[in-house]
Design a protein around this motif. Sequence first.
Motif, PDB file in Angstrom:
ATOM      1  N   VAL A  29      11.424  -7.900  -1.603  1.00 47.66           N
ATOM      2  CA  VAL A  29      10.405  -8.761  -2.196  1.00 47.66           C
ATOM      3  C   VAL A  29       9.009  -8.234  -1.891  1.00 47.66           C
ATOM      4  CG1 VAL A  29       9.404 -11.081  -2.220  1.00 47.66           C
ATOM      5  CG2 VAL A  29      11.885 -10.798  -2.071  1.00 47.66           C
ATOM      6  N   ALA A  30       8.712  -8.038  -0.612  1.00 48.79           N
ATOM      7  CA  ALA A  30       7.374  -7.607  -0.218  1.00 48.79           C
ATOM      8  C   ALA A  30       7.421  -7.032   1.187  1.00 48.79           C
ATOM      9  CB  ALA A  30       6.394  -8.777  -0.278  1.00 48.79           C
ATOM     10  N   ALA A  31       6.428  -6.198   1.500  1.00 51.56           N
ATOM     11  CA  ALA A  31       6.326  -5.619   2.834  1.00 51.56           C
ATOM     12  C   ALA A  31       4.861  -5.411   3.183  1.00 51.56           C
ATOM     13  CB  ALA A  31       7.075  -4.290   2.915  1.00 51.56           C
ATOM     14  N   ILE A  32       4.605  -5.376   4.497  1.00 52.90           N
ATOM     15  CA  ILE A  32       3.254  -5.145   4.979  1.00 52.90           C
ATOM     16  C   ILE A  32       3.318  -4.187   6.157  1.00 52.90           C
ATOM     17  CG2 ILE A  32       3.321  -7.228   6.441  1.00 52.90           C
ATOM     18  CD1 ILE A  32       0.263  -7.509   5.783  1.00 52.90           C
ATOM     19  N   SER A  33       2.484  -3.166   6.107  1.00 49.40           N
ATOM     20  CA  SER A  33       2.456  -2.148   7.147  1.00 49.40           C
ATOM     21  C   SER A  33       1.745  -2.675   8.401  1.00 49.40           C
ATOM     22  CB  SER A  33       1.713  -0.921   6.621  1.00 49.40           C
ATOM     23  OG  SER A  33       1.412  -0.027   7.671  1.00 49.40           O
ATOM     24  N   TRP A  34       2.257  -2.285   9.568  1.00 43.81           N
ATOM     25  CA  TRP A  34       1.597  -2.730  10.809  1.00 43.81           C
ATOM     26  C   TRP A  34       0.330  -1.942  11.074  1.00 43.81           C
ATOM     27  CZ3 TRP A  34       0.226  -0.246  15.302  1.00 43.81           C
ATOM     28  CH2 TRP A  34       0.693   1.058  15.476  1.00 43.81           C
ATOM     29  N   SER A  35       0.262  -0.712  10.568  1.00 44.87           N
ATOM     30  CA  SER A  35      -0.849   0.169  10.932  1.00 44.87           C
ATOM     31  C   SER A  35      -2.132  -0.158  10.175  1.00 44.87           C
ATOM     32  CB  SER A  35      -0.466   1.626  10.695  1.00 44.87           C
ATOM     33  OG  SER A  35      -0.125   1.831   9.346  1.00 44.87           O
ATOM     34  N   ASP A  36      -2.023  -0.356   8.856  1.00 41.88           N
ATOM     35  CA  ASP A  36      -3.242  -0.579   8.079  1.00 41.88           C
ATOM     36  C   ASP A  36      -3.129  -1.790   7.161  1.00 41.88           C
ATOM     37  OD1 ASP A  36      -2.713   2.055   5.569  1.00 41.88           O
ATOM     38  OD2 ASP A  36      -1.522   0.317   6.154  1.00 41.88           O
ATOM     39  N   ALA A  37      -2.077  -2.567   7.342  1.00 39.83           N
ATOM     40  CA  ALA A  37      -1.859  -3.786   6.553  1.00 39.83           C
ATOM     41  C   ALA A  37      -1.720  -3.494   5.059  1.00 39.83           C
ATOM     42  CB  ALA A  37      -2.963  -4.817   6.785  1.00 39.83           C
ATOM     43  N   SER A  38      -1.312  -2.278   4.709  1.00 42.07           N
ATOM     44  CA  SER A  38      -1.000  -2.011   3.302  1.00 42.07           C
ATOM     45  C   SER A  38       0.147  -2.916   2.872  1.00 42.07           C
ATOM     46  CB  SER A  38      -0.591  -0.546   3.116  1.00 42.07           C
ATOM     47  OG  SER A  38      -1.650   0.313   3.426  1.00 42.07           O
ATOM     48  N   THR A  39       0.095  -3.355   1.630  1.00 42.31           N
ATOM     49  CA  THR A  39       1.121  -4.260   1.139  1.00 42.31           C
ATOM     50  C   THR A  39       1.878  -3.665  -0.040  1.00 42.31           C
ATOM     51  OG1 THR A  39      -0.507  -5.383  -0.243  1.00 42.31           O
ATOM     52  CG2 THR A  39      -0.079  -6.330   1.926  1.00 42.31           C
ATOM     53  N   TYR A  40       3.107  -4.082  -0.183  1.00 42.48           N
ATOM     54  CA  TYR A  40       3.990  -3.582  -1.231  1.00 42.48           C
ATOM     55  C   TYR A  40       4.742  -4.778  -1.800  1.00 42.48           C
ATOM     56  CZ  TYR A  40       3.064   0.553   1.574  1.00 42.48           C
ATOM     57  OH  TYR A  40       2.442   1.553   2.270  1.00 42.48           O
TER      58      TYR A  40
END
Length: 121
Positions: free
Chosen positions: A47-58
């Motif tokens: 559904v969705a994801a968020i990176s821990w390093s730079d908060a990029s979202t998918y």
Amino acid sequence: VQLQASGGGLVQAGGSLRLSCAASGRSSSAYSMGWFRQFPGKEREFVAAISWSDASTYYQDSVKGRFTISRDNAKNTMYLQMNSLKPEDSAVYYCTAGSINQIVAGTSRSWGQGTLVTVSS
């Protein structure tokens, strides 16, 4: 890392829900995190994801513009704000943690228990 999902429920079409996923354990804030959902008799889907390093979202295409993933590293908690919900969003939603590549591929090792979202028409 241990994950605890919450926030599911019953909502009418067009309504909103916010899911939460609390992480605990060693370095729990150092993981990318994401949400999957599973329809009856189907495989889990991203559904969705968020990176821990730079908060990029998918996001999965079908939820873009309606769902927003975010995280509060101070609280070790991830959120999924779901707006304009549709009956076809009804599913069990799971949170997961790992590397961003693992999450998008569905191969991350840490999973929370599911939380049921039901959208009535």
